[in-house]
Design a protein around this motif. Structure first.
Motif, PDB file in Angstrom:
ATOM      1  N   LYS A  95      26.270  55.422  31.063  1.00 37.48           N
ATOM      2  CA  LYS A  95      26.024  55.107  29.653  1.00 37.48           C
ATOM      3  C   LYS A  95      26.536  56.209  28.707  1.00 37.48           C
ATOM      4  N   PHE A  96      26.327  57.457  29.095  1.00 42.50           N
ATOM      5  CA  PHE A  96      26.766  58.542  28.213  1.00 42.50           C
ATOM      6  C   PHE A  96      28.270  58.498  27.992  1.00 42.50           C
ATOM      7  N   GLU A  97      28.975  58.213  29.059  1.00 43.52           N
ATOM      8  CA  GLU A  97      30.435  58.161  28.937  1.00 43.52           C
ATOM      9  C   GLU A  97      30.863  56.932  28.134  1.00 43.52           C
ATOM     10  N   LEU A  98      30.154  55.831  28.401  1.00 41.62           N
ATOM     11  CA  LEU A  98      30.491  54.566  27.734  1.00 41.62           C
ATOM     12  C   LEU A  98      30.330  54.666  26.227  1.00 41.62           C
ATOM     13  N   CYS A  99      29.327  55.405  25.803  1.00 43.03           N
ATOM     14  CA  CYS A  99      29.125  55.418  24.352  1.00 43.03           C
ATOM     15  C   CYS A  99      29.630  56.721  23.736  1.00 43.03           C
ATOM     16  N   ASP A 100      30.671  57.238  24.329  1.00 43.74           N
ATOM     17  CA  ASP A 100      31.296  58.437  23.761  1.00 43.74           C
ATOM     18  C   ASP A 100      31.648  58.171  22.296  1.00 43.74           C
ATOM     19  N   GLY A 101      31.275  59.080  21.462  1.00 40.78           N
ATOM     20  CA  GLY A 101      31.528  58.889  20.018  1.00 40.78           C
ATOM     21  C   GLY A 101      30.407  58.139  19.329  1.00 40.78           C
ATOM     22  N   GLY A 102      29.525  57.565  20.100  1.00 42.94           N
ATOM     23  CA  GLY A 102      28.447  56.757  19.513  1.00 42.94           C
ATOM     24  C   GLY A 102      27.068  57.384  19.675  1.00 42.94           C
ATOM     25  N   THR A 103      26.082  56.520  19.817  1.00 40.85           N
ATOM     26  CA  THR A 103      24.685  56.980  19.848  1.00 40.85           C
ATOM     27  C   THR A 103      24.012  56.447  21.107  1.00 40.85           C
ATOM     28  N   ILE A 104      23.238  57.279  21.758  1.00 40.61           N
ATOM     29  CA  ILE A 104      22.453  56.782  22.889  1.00 40.61           C
ATOM     30  C   ILE A 104      20.975  56.880  22.519  1.00 40.61           C
ATOM     31  N   PHE A 105      20.278  55.779  22.800  1.00 39.50           N
ATOM     32  CA  PHE A 105      18.854  55.739  22.455  1.00 39.50           C
ATOM     33  C   PHE A 105      18.057  55.770  23.744  1.00 39.50           C
ATOM     34  N   LEU A 106      17.432  56.905  24.009  1.00 41.94           N
ATOM     35  CA  LEU A 106      16.631  57.051  25.222  1.00 41.94           C
ATOM     36  C   LEU A 106      15.204  56.613  24.917  1.00 41.94           C
ATOM     37  N   ASP A 107      14.898  55.397  25.347  1.00 41.69           N
ATOM     38  CA  ASP A 107      13.594  54.813  25.032  1.00 41.69           C
ATOM     39  C   ASP A 107      12.611  55.142  26.147  1.00 41.69           C
ATOM     40  N   GLU A 108      11.349  55.227  25.801  1.00 38.16           N
ATOM     41  CA  GLU A 108      10.277  55.527  26.778  1.00 38.16           C
ATOM     42  C   GLU A 108      10.598  56.823  27.513  1.00 38.16           C
ATOM     43  N   ILE A 109      10.963  57.833  26.756  1.00 40.15           N
ATOM     44  CA  ILE A 109      11.412  59.085  27.376  1.00 40.15           C
ATOM     45  C   ILE A 109      10.302  59.774  28.154  1.00 40.15           C
ATOM     46  N   GLY A 110       9.055  59.480  27.803  1.00 45.87           N
ATOM     47  CA  GLY A 110       7.908  60.081  28.491  1.00 45.87           C
ATOM     48  C   GLY A 110       7.800  59.636  29.940  1.00 45.87           C
ATOM     49  N   ASP A 111       8.543  58.596  30.309  1.00 43.70           N
ATOM     50  CA  ASP A 111       8.456  58.076  31.672  1.00 43.70           C
ATOM     51  C   ASP A 111       9.643  58.514  32.535  1.00 43.70           C
ATOM     52  N   MET A 112      10.332  59.559  32.091  1.00 38.50           N
ATOM     53  CA  MET A 112      11.551  59.944  32.811  1.00 38.50           C
ATOM     54  C   MET A 112      11.244  60.928  33.942  1.00 38.50           C
ATOM     55  N   ALA A 113      11.894  60.730  35.059  1.00 37.86           N
ATOM     56  CA  ALA A 113      11.655  61.596  36.223  1.00 37.86           C
ATOM     57  C   ALA A 113      12.136  63.028  35.937  1.00 37.86           C
ATOM     58  N   ALA A 114      11.540  63.995  36.667  1.00 37.81           N
ATOM     59  CA  ALA A 114      11.831  65.408  36.423  1.00 37.81           C
ATOM     60  C   ALA A 114      13.322  65.720  36.595  1.00 37.81           C
ATOM     61  N   ALA A 115      13.924  65.182  37.669  1.00 35.41           N
ATOM     62  CA  ALA A 115      15.332  65.497  37.936  1.00 35.41           C
ATOM     63  C   ALA A 115      16.221  65.015  36.794  1.00 35.41           C
ATOM     64  N   THR A 116      15.915  63.830  36.290  1.00 32.99           N
ATOM     65  CA  THR A 116      16.717  63.286  35.195  1.00 32.99           C
ATOM     66  C   THR A 116      16.535  64.134  33.938  1.00 32.99           C
ATOM     67  N   GLN A 117      15.327  64.613  33.748  1.00 33.21           N
ATOM     68  CA  GLN A 117      15.068  65.471  32.583  1.00 33.21           C
ATOM     69  C   GLN A 117      16.028  66.669  32.593  1.00 33.21           C
ATOM     70  N   THR A 118      16.186  67.251  33.764  1.00 32.15           N
ATOM     71  CA  THR A 118      17.058  68.418  33.880  1.00 32.15           C
ATOM     72  C   THR A 118      18.502  68.049  33.514  1.00 32.15           C
ATOM     73  N   ARG A 119      18.950  66.891  34.006  1.00 30.13           N
ATOM     74  CA  ARG A 119      20.326  66.470  33.730  1.00 30.13           C
ATOM     75  C   ARG A 119      20.525  66.178  32.242  1.00 30.13           C
ATOM     76  N   ILE A 120      19.541  65.562  31.641  1.00 36.51           N
ATOM     77  CA  ILE A 120      19.647  65.237  30.212  1.00 36.51           C
ATOM     78  C   ILE A 120      19.713  66.532  29.399  1.00 36.51           C
TER      79      ILE A 120
END
Ligand code: ATP
Ligand code: MG
Length: 518
Positions: A233-258
């Motif tokens: 998704k990040f690559e797909l919306c290059d130049g645009g906006t990404i909306f990370l919804d329900e961010i409180g439910d994100m796994a620890a590993a993904t948090q690090t990558r974000i």
């Protein structure tokens, strides 16, 4: 009370039915007229619209459904009760589709005919009392669909305006259904990235083991099942906006990558070594208490600060009830434009109920209630009876008291042979309305009135006395009560005065003053 009696038109080609219905209805002091065909009925409606119409479905000449359509085109608010032969549920469904108020199956039970007429007349009175529709808002002013002018919402609008010019990361928090996604879309539309993609990712809905691949993509063979390369998704919306919804439910590993994307502005596909630069604006939302999650170490503190550069807190709907009329108007205008409903407004009673709700599901819940009610409402107004039962119950006894707190239907005088035949057979004459395209079953149109409480009875008595306005309220009540107690105690003044809570001398005086006979 010299008000004109309610008018009811019976349209049926069977003279026996016309006769018996007229007879049943006349027992309630309704002014009943009859027409022997659809054509004749339409002519009568054009001349003087009756309050309620009973219309037979199967008639020679113009059929009932066609007649119904004609009548409704003359007056879309006309209340019509269809009469169908037993076993034609299909026609009944059809009838409701074309806007009948209700339907009744032949042969009739006179009590049910009366209850149905009373119900329709009450609805007519309620529709009338709701008055003319005046738009609360101009929907053109709310192109993004975020309706509200309460101070809390004005703050929200102000902040949206402030953050659109930059690429700052925005965290939108608030209870479920408060409009977080709407706000995210609005920020995006007003920003310089408006022409570029906005991609929403629901972090709670994607399984933990897939979310990284969703966001950053993966290389072929990077894990079992990764049969090809995938662009995230990040690559797909290059130049645009990404909306990370329900961010409180994100796994620890993904948090690090974000966090890395936010810090470095670059990503790596899962299983890949190449570093790819991306230019993405991040908006995030959650209905969780992120500060608490940080305290509990379930959410990375450094990521929290990265995301929480600007915070927009969406107020719960119950904290801004003043926005409800505008939101309801917006929703109804939108439903009408989408041809999903023809309702324009809600009655005063309904609005009062809506203002009192807690709305734990916020605007989404309100939207759902309005939609459900709008599709079953008959006229151009949502009435109390149209609200889902769980909402209606909060209306309180005065508003929910059934019409028939008044005297039960008067017994129908002995019927002539033809009429007895109409009333004799057993199947229920009035059934709950048939299935309609609504998510909820329709409440039974003729409810058996629940036993009324003393308070409801007193409310009713008071309303009646006020309407009559001929005698001071207390005097009337006192007279009625003294009479009843005396009758109950067989004229014994000692016992009656004890019951009434007054001395015998006072009771004597009251009997004289009120000119009571004992
Ligand atoms: N101020 C508003 N005016 C009109 N409609 C609104 C408003 N706020 C929300 N809505 C409507 O309510 C519904 C829920 O809004 P939205 O999806 O933006 O809420 P949310 O906060 O993201 O909810 P959740 O936390 O459950 O994801 C949508 O259909 C939206 O159009
Ligand atoms: Mg949402």
């Amino acid at each position: 009370m010299a008000a004109n009696p309610p008018t009811i038109l019976v349209i049926d080609d069977d003279s026996e039915i016309r006769y018996s219905l007229a007879r049943v209805l006349s027992s309630r002091a309704y002014a009943v007229t009859a027409a022997a065909s659809g054509e004749e009925g339409i002519a009568a409606v054009k001349q003087a619209a009756p309050d309620v119409i009973f219309l037979d479905v199967r008639m020679g000449g113009m059929g009932g459904i066609e007649t119904l359509q004609h009548i409704r085109s003359i007056n879309p608010r006309q209340l019509v009760i269809l009469m169908t032969a037993f076993g034609t549920a299909q026609t009944a469904i059809e009838a409701m589709k074309y806007g009948a108020f209700d339907y009744i199956m032949k042969p009739f039970d006179p009590q049910k005919v009366l209850a149905l007429a009373e119900n329709a007349l009450k609805t007519r009175a309620d529709l009338h009392a709701a008055g003319e529709y005046r738009p609360v808002i101009n929907t053109e002013d709310y192109k993004e669909g975020i309706v509200g002018s309460s101070p809390a919402m004005q703050e929200v609008f102000k902040t949206i305006g402030q953050v659109t010019a930059s690429d700052v990361t925005v965290m939108i928090t608030g209870e479920s259904g408060t409009g977080k996604e709407l706000v995210a879309r609005s920020i995006c539309q007003h920003s310089h990235r408006a022409g570029k993609p906005m991609i929403a990712v629901n972090c709670a809905a994607i399984p933990e083991n897939l979310i990284e691949s969703e966001l950053f993509g993966h290389e072929r063979g990077s894990f079992t099942g990764a049969t090809g390369q995938r662009i995230g998704k990040f690559e797909l919306c290059d130049g645009g906006t990404i909306f990370l919804d329900e961010i409180g439910d994100m796994a620890a590993a993904t948090q690090t990558r974000i966090l890395r994307v936010l810090q470095e502005g670059e990503i790596q596909r899962v299983g890949g070594t190449e570093t790819i630069k991306v230019d993405v604006r991040v908006l995030a939302a959650t209905n969780k208490d992120l500060e608490q999650l940080v305290k509990e170490r379930l959410f990375r503190e450094d990521l929290y600060y990265r995301l929480n550069v600007v915070r927009i807190r969406m107020p719960p709907l119950r904290e801004r009830p003043e926005d409800i009329p505008a939101i309801v108007d917006y929703m109804l205008q939108t439903l009408e434009k989408q041809k999903k409903a023809r309702v324009k407004k809600v009655s005063g009673e309904v609005l009062a109920v809506l203002l009192k709700q807690r709305w734990t599901g916020n605007v989404r819940e309100l939207e759902n209630v309005i939609y459900r009610s709008a599709v079953i409402a008959q006229g151009d107004t949502i009435l109390l009876k149209d609200l889902p039962p769980e909402i209606r119950e909060t209306a309180g006894p005065a508003a929910t008291a059934p019409v028939s707190v008044a005297a039960p239907p008067a017994p129908i005088p002995a019927q002539p042979a033809a009429e007895a035949a109409v009333a004799a057979a057993e199947p229920p004459a009035v059934t709950p309305a048939p299935a309609r395209p609504t998510p909820e079953p329709l409440p039974a149109p003729v409810a058996v009135p629940p036993p009324i409480t003393v308070k409801e009875a007193l409310d009713f008595v008071y309303a009646q006395l006020k309407a009559e306005g001929t005698e001071p309220v207390l005097e009337r009540l006192e007279r009625e009560m003294i009479e009843r107690v005396l009758r109950d105690e067989n004229g014994n003044l000692v016992r009656a005065s004890e019951r009434l809570g007054m001395t015998r001398t006072t009771l004597r005086k009251r009997i004289d003053t009120l000119r009571l006979k004992i």
